[in-house]
Scaffold this motif. Structure first.
Motif, PDB file in Angstrom:
ATOM      1  N   GLY A   1     -27.725   1.109 -19.690  1.00 56.60           N
ATOM      2  CA  GLY A   1     -28.793   0.958 -18.725  1.00 56.60           C
ATOM      3  C   GLY A   1     -29.054   2.190 -17.883  1.00 56.60           C
ATOM      4  O   GLY A   1     -29.892   2.166 -17.005  1.00 56.60           O
TER       5      GLY A   1
ATOM      6  N   ARG B   1     -29.930   5.010 -10.455  1.00 54.77           N
ATOM      7  CA  ARG B   1     -28.519   5.221 -10.737  1.00 54.77           C
ATOM      8  C   ARG B   1     -28.264   6.632 -11.252  1.00 54.77           C
ATOM      9  O   ARG B   1     -27.300   7.302 -10.853  1.00 54.77           O
TER      10      ARG B   1
ATOM     11  N   ARG C   1     -22.695   1.811  -9.680  1.00 53.63           N
ATOM     12  CA  ARG C   1     -22.793   0.474 -10.275  1.00 53.63           C
ATOM     13  C   ARG C   1     -22.610  -0.598  -9.214  1.00 53.63           C
ATOM     14  O   ARG C   1     -23.359  -1.577  -9.162  1.00 53.63           O
TER      15      ARG C   1
ATOM     16  N   ARG D   1     -25.948  -2.845  -8.095  1.00 51.88           N
ATOM     17  CA  ARG D   1     -25.959  -4.214  -8.609  1.00 51.88           C
ATOM     18  C   ARG D   1     -26.839  -5.124  -7.753  1.00 51.88           C
ATOM     19  O   ARG D   1     -27.666  -5.884  -8.289  1.00 51.88           O
TER      20      ARG D   1
ATOM     21  N   ARG E   1     -30.473  -4.303  -8.551  1.00 51.91           N
ATOM     22  CA  ARG E   1     -30.939  -4.878  -9.821  1.00 51.91           C
ATOM     23  C   ARG E   1     -31.209  -6.371  -9.687  1.00 51.91           C
ATOM     24  O   ARG E   1     -32.186  -6.883 -10.240  1.00 51.91           O
ATOM     25  N   ARG E   2     -30.311  -7.066  -8.962  1.00 58.55           N
ATOM     26  CA  ARG E   2     -30.565  -8.496  -8.750  1.00 58.55           C
ATOM     27  C   ARG E   2     -31.861  -8.708  -7.974  1.00 58.55           C
ATOM     28  O   ARG E   2     -32.633  -9.623  -8.269  1.00 58.55           O
TER      29      ARG E   2
END
Length: 491
Positions: A3, A10, A204, A208, A211-212
């Motif tokens: 990803g 990122r 990461r 996270r 991304r959610r």
């Protein structure tokens, strides 16, 4: 690294983290290299200078016997000569040019300026010599001459000590520096790899929640109004998640209320239209009878006007009922095999337009469509052309493919003023009229919208454009259909 995109957040965070780590590592390595190089060269230089200085002090007496330069020079050369060094001794004349060492006696050439400075005491210089393969070899060149010795007043040249030149190879120090450079490069590479791994692990964990949040925002944009984000922690990302949840909750409540209001308004229009249909049917019949009976009388014009307006109101109610079916998703196709030439002729004949419209198309061209809805589409297009365009009005039909999909095409054109430029993009919207500024119009503003909905229901398309030589063109395209086992047709 799954990803990881070069344009993603990122990747940018990891690149920034790695860049900072690389900069710090390179700065530390550079400073270490400079300090170590200076210390190593200074140590080698000090050792050689101390050795030369001590040798001269031990071997050159304060009073030199006359004509002893050759013997003294040999002693000095023997004392200073060792591995990695070359020594050259030349007479030091007090008058005339300074003598230079013979070519090849040293690893590096000696300039006259350097020799003159050596006459005044101990001097040194670091020189890099390149061989034929362009490889660099560093050397330390030392020149020395003893001062403060005693001579006779009449022949000082016979008691002058010689000039001493020493070239020392710094190859070992250079090799140690190269090894140290490789060690630093390896350490920098390991530091860079470690920084990259740490950056990926750190980003990461940081990204996270982002991304959610992005997934929840996409779900919300796709209509899942109940989408929410789990809130954890007390940092800025947690505040952002709480803000998103609050916004999504408000949006869900607002959209739900708007949908309920829209559904209520549609139901109201449908209910009113259905309630008006029955009395309007009776009114249309009665006003038609009254208009016929009053024909020729002084009240005949008023009766005819009432009958016309009642019929117009009936058409508007029928259109509203049809629109409500489309809005409710209750409109359905009743497919049947239709001969296009016969269908177009029947539509024109039923409305008395046969002599007013030019028809062109092949005989026997069949299509699987809903006959009633095709009649509505053609009637609306031809009626619009006759009412708002100019003669001649033409209807052309035939086969037509779009994006490799076979189908049939019906084109209705006129020679009128065309569609106004400001209405061309919204001509199929509801209640759009070219005569919007007029107080009354025969049309309801729903005919073209209903025609468009019927075309889309067939899986086809209806488009409007203006001719280059004047007039409007409406193009209906319906895809060909294959019959299944039950005799129904699917797009």
């Amino acid at each position: 690294m799954r990803g990881l995109r070069f344009t993603g957040l990122r990747a940018r965070l990891a690149a920034a983290f790695v860049a900072v780590a690389l900069l710090a590592s390179v700065l530390a390595s550079g400073m270490s290299y400079v300090l170590l190089r200076r210390a190593m060269l200074q140590r080698a230089q000090d050792a050689v200078l101390a050795d030369v200085r001590g040798t001269l002090a031990q071997n050159v007496p304060e009073k030199i016997p006359p004509d002893s330069q050759v013997t003294l020079g040999a002693d000095l050369k023997a004392a200073l000569d060792m591995e990695g060094r070359k020594v050259a001794v030349v007479p030091a004349g007090l008058r005339g040019p300074v003598l230079l060492p013979p070519p090849g006696s040293l690893d590096v050439p000696v300039s006259e300026e350097f020799a003159r400075r050596a006459m005044r005491g101990l001097v040194f210089q670091r020189i890099v010599v390149k061989d034929r393969s362009a490889a660099a070899h560093p050397y330390l060149l030392v020149g020395a001459h003893v001062t403060g010795y005693a001579t006779t007043w009449d022949e000082p040249e016979r008691q002058t000590p010689p000039l001493v030149f020493v070239s020392v190879s710094l190859g070992r120090e250079a090799a140690d520096l190269r090894l140290f450079t490789r060690v630093l490069a390896t350490a920098d590479a390991l530091a860079l790899l470690s920084a990259l791994l740490l950056a990926l692990l750190a980003t990461r964990g940081v990204l996270r929640p982002v991304r959610r949040l992005g997934a929840a925002a996409r779900a919300l944009g796709e209509g899942e109004l109940g989408s929410r984000v789990r809130v954890s922690g007390r940092d800025e990302l947690a505040d952002l998640a709480r803000t998103f949840n609050g916004t999504a909750e408000t949006l869900e409540r607002t959209v739900t209320e708007l949908r309920a209001m829209e559904e209520a308004s549609r139901r109201f229009v449908a209910d009113v239209s259905h309630e008006l249909r029955t009395p309007l049917t009776s009114m249309i019949a009665m006003t038609g009878v009254l208009a016929e009976e009053a024909a020729g009388s002084p009240d005949g014009g008023a009766a005819e006007l009432v009958a016309d307006e009642t019929r117009r109101l009936g058409r508007l109610v029928e259109h509203l009922i049809e629109i409500s079916r489309f809005d409710a998703g209750a409109a359905a196709l009743v497919l049947d095999g239709v001969d296009l030439a016969a269908a177009v002729a029947g539509t024109l004949s039923a409305r008395g337009w046969t002599g007013e419209v030019e028809v062109e198309g092949p005989d026997g061209l069949a299509a699987r469509v809903d006959p009633r809805r095709l009649d509505v589409i053609v009637a609306n297009l031809v009626g619009n052309a006759l009412g708002h365009g100019g003669p001649p009005v033409s209807v052309r039909f035939g086969e037509g493919d779009r994006a490799g999909v076979p189908g049939v095409e019906i084109v209705v054109a006129d020679r009128g003023p065309g569609i106004p430029a400001d209405l061309l993009a919204v001509v199929f919207d509801r209640f759009v009229k070219a005569e919007a500024a007029r107080s009354r119009s025969d049309g309801s503003g729903l005919g073209l919208s209903i025609a468009k909905e019927n075309a889309v229901l067939h899986g086809g398309a209806l488009e409007a454009a203006n001719r280059a030589d004047g007039g409007a063109v409406f193009t209906l395209w319906l895809p060909a259909r294959s019959e299944d086992a039950d005799g129904r047709r699917d797009a």
